[in-house]
Design an enzyme around this catalytic site. Sequence first.
Site, PDB file in Angstrom:
ATOM      1  N   ARG A  54       0.808  -1.222   0.000  1.00  0.00           N
ATOM      2  CA  ARG A  54       0.000   0.000   0.000  1.00  0.00           C
ATOM      3  C   ARG A  54       0.841   1.273   0.000  1.00  0.00           C
ATOM      4  O   ARG A  54       0.340   2.350  -0.268  1.00  0.00           O
ATOM      5  CB  ARG A  54      -0.880  -0.019   1.238  1.00  0.00           C
ATOM      6  N   LEU A  97      -5.088  -4.184  -0.700  1.00  0.00           N
ATOM      7  CA  LEU A  97      -5.620  -5.552  -0.674  1.00  0.00           C
ATOM      8  C   LEU A  97      -7.133  -5.596  -0.824  1.00  0.00           C
ATOM      9  O   LEU A  97      -7.695  -6.568  -1.317  1.00  0.00           O
ATOM     10  CB  LEU A  97      -5.261  -6.209   0.662  1.00  0.00           C
ATOM     11  N   LYS A 155       0.923 -19.406   8.126  1.00  0.00           N
ATOM     12  CA  LYS A 155       0.185 -19.796   9.322  1.00  0.00           C
ATOM     13  C   LYS A 155      -0.068 -18.547  10.174  1.00  0.00           C
ATOM     14  O   LYS A 155       0.631 -17.568   9.973  1.00  0.00           O
ATOM     15  CB  LYS A 155       0.950 -20.857  10.121  1.00  0.00           C
ATOM     16  N   HIS A 247       3.742 -25.008  14.511  1.00  0.00           N
ATOM     17  CA  HIS A 247       5.140 -25.457  14.518  1.00  0.00           C
ATOM     18  C   HIS A 247       5.358 -26.652  15.455  1.00  0.00           C
ATOM     19  O   HIS A 247       5.959 -27.650  15.084  1.00  0.00           O
ATOM     20  CB  HIS A 247       6.076 -24.324  14.954  1.00  0.00           C
ATOM     21  N   LYS A 347       7.896 -16.714  24.473  1.00  0.00           N
ATOM     22  CA  LYS A 347       8.705 -15.548  24.105  1.00  0.00           C
ATOM     23  C   LYS A 347       9.425 -15.078  25.364  1.00  0.00           C
ATOM     24  O   LYS A 347       8.980 -15.343  26.483  1.00  0.00           O
ATOM     25  CB  LYS A 347       7.799 -14.417  23.614  1.00  0.00           C
TER      26      LYS A 347
END
Length: 496
Positions: A54, A97, A155, A247, A347
């Site tokens: 964009r 989009l 994913k 994963h 994380k």
Amino acid sequence: MDGAKMDQSQNLPCSFVIFGATGDLAAHKLLPALFDLEHAGRLADNLSIIAFSRREWTTDDWLEYVRSILKNKLDQPSCQALLERFLARFRYLRGDLKDVDSYHALAADIAPGSACSRTVFYLAIRPADFVTAIKNLKVAGLNEPRGMNRVVIEKPFGEDLESAQVLNRVLHQYFDEEQIYRIDHFLGKETVQNLLVFRFANTIIEPLWNRNFIDHVQITVAESIGIEKRAGYYDRAGALRDMLQNHLMQLLTVVAMEPPPALEADALRDEKVKVLRSIRPIAKRAVHAHAVRAQYTHGNIDRQPVVSYQQEENVEPDSITETFAAAKFYIDNWRWRGVPFYLRTGKRMPRRHSMIAIRFKHPPQQLFRETPLESIDPNWVLLSIQPEESMHMEIHVKQPGLDMNTRVIQMNASFLRTDEQTLGAYETLLLDVIEGDRSLFIRFDEAEWAWRVIDPILKFWTVEREYIPTYPAGSWGPAEANRLFDSDDQVWRNEL
Ligand code: BG6
């Protein structure tokens, strides 16, 4: 060119469109991987790459941007010529989009009807925009000719079972399954593919790979990074959707699957689906015993202070999104019945480390009485996925001396010789997309069954919105994760 080669080159795409070209995924993974493929001489001369985004940019602005992204890959003078060849492939197309006209402009740019019109559309965009992009591709006729153009979907494939089914229905309305590449980049990692070789090319391993010898399996994917600039996506997704459903479940299937009749796409995926179908469903009342979530608070990583999740840019200050998820699964089949598989990911853990750790059972008899019982550790096989790619086997040997004491030694095998380098996961998978090999991509029933397994946890957590346990950044996760273990001698294995 011989006949076979000509056929193959006619099948190769000549346009590669990156939707979301200015986003994180393109910057961190796709552009470096495409450049590496250029370096390896694996991109056909006539392949052009269209960057769709964009931003109000020209192709020159875009090329500047690509240069800046690749600058740390240009350490040798010879790389300049390579870079110029790579840059010459690009065109930048400003587009929205949601705007159908942008897709018509894209269609005109790709110029269907020319000698080669086969195109790859890589949707490196927010999952929330997948359906819009797919429908608009169809409106502009870019899904045609059927069986030719390919669409790559990142994913998570859907947000839960139901939305995954809806997404799949939309995809199948306009694209044939052969055109669809659902990517899970962990399957492109060298160690994961090596696991297939390790299991199915070594006869000494396979007889031990079952409930008679294995006590439990642990799969850990720890990351030290936080959510970087991805709050918009991550705060909706959380660790369960972002990592575990895809994963880690994929790693589980590769550890647990039966040998396929052949190493080709459907045979492999049939075996993986059988594993997912055999996972014991988790009842609502059992979610607490089977799954743990948590969120990081502030802490230190590599001695640097880091903020808590709730203080990350664009995260709601009262967000209860999990940044750590752990779960226990049982695979109810002949090979695995009764063997727990413990999965965890988080994380802001102390360091980046992904590992499959397989613990074997204790010997049936305690022969070495001089060795204190507590030091008879069971055997482990450890497969490190990243950062290093290696295998370690822990076995007992006799300690030198007069007494019959044992100690554990590690047999270490690096998967790489010092003069070798591996290709990154995205290099492998992008090449597969270009060459039309779907073995390392997810078939819908795999994604669907993985959602079926995860859905009860997801639903339970969605309702329980009051409270989420925490763990300090820089730690291995919350103490609650220990309660998943079936017995007292099972503990999380953090180190090789
Ligand atoms: C992505 C996740 O799929 O995988 C990220 O969305 C995560 O949150 C990443 O950081 C990890 O991949 P890798 O290959 O860098 O370990």
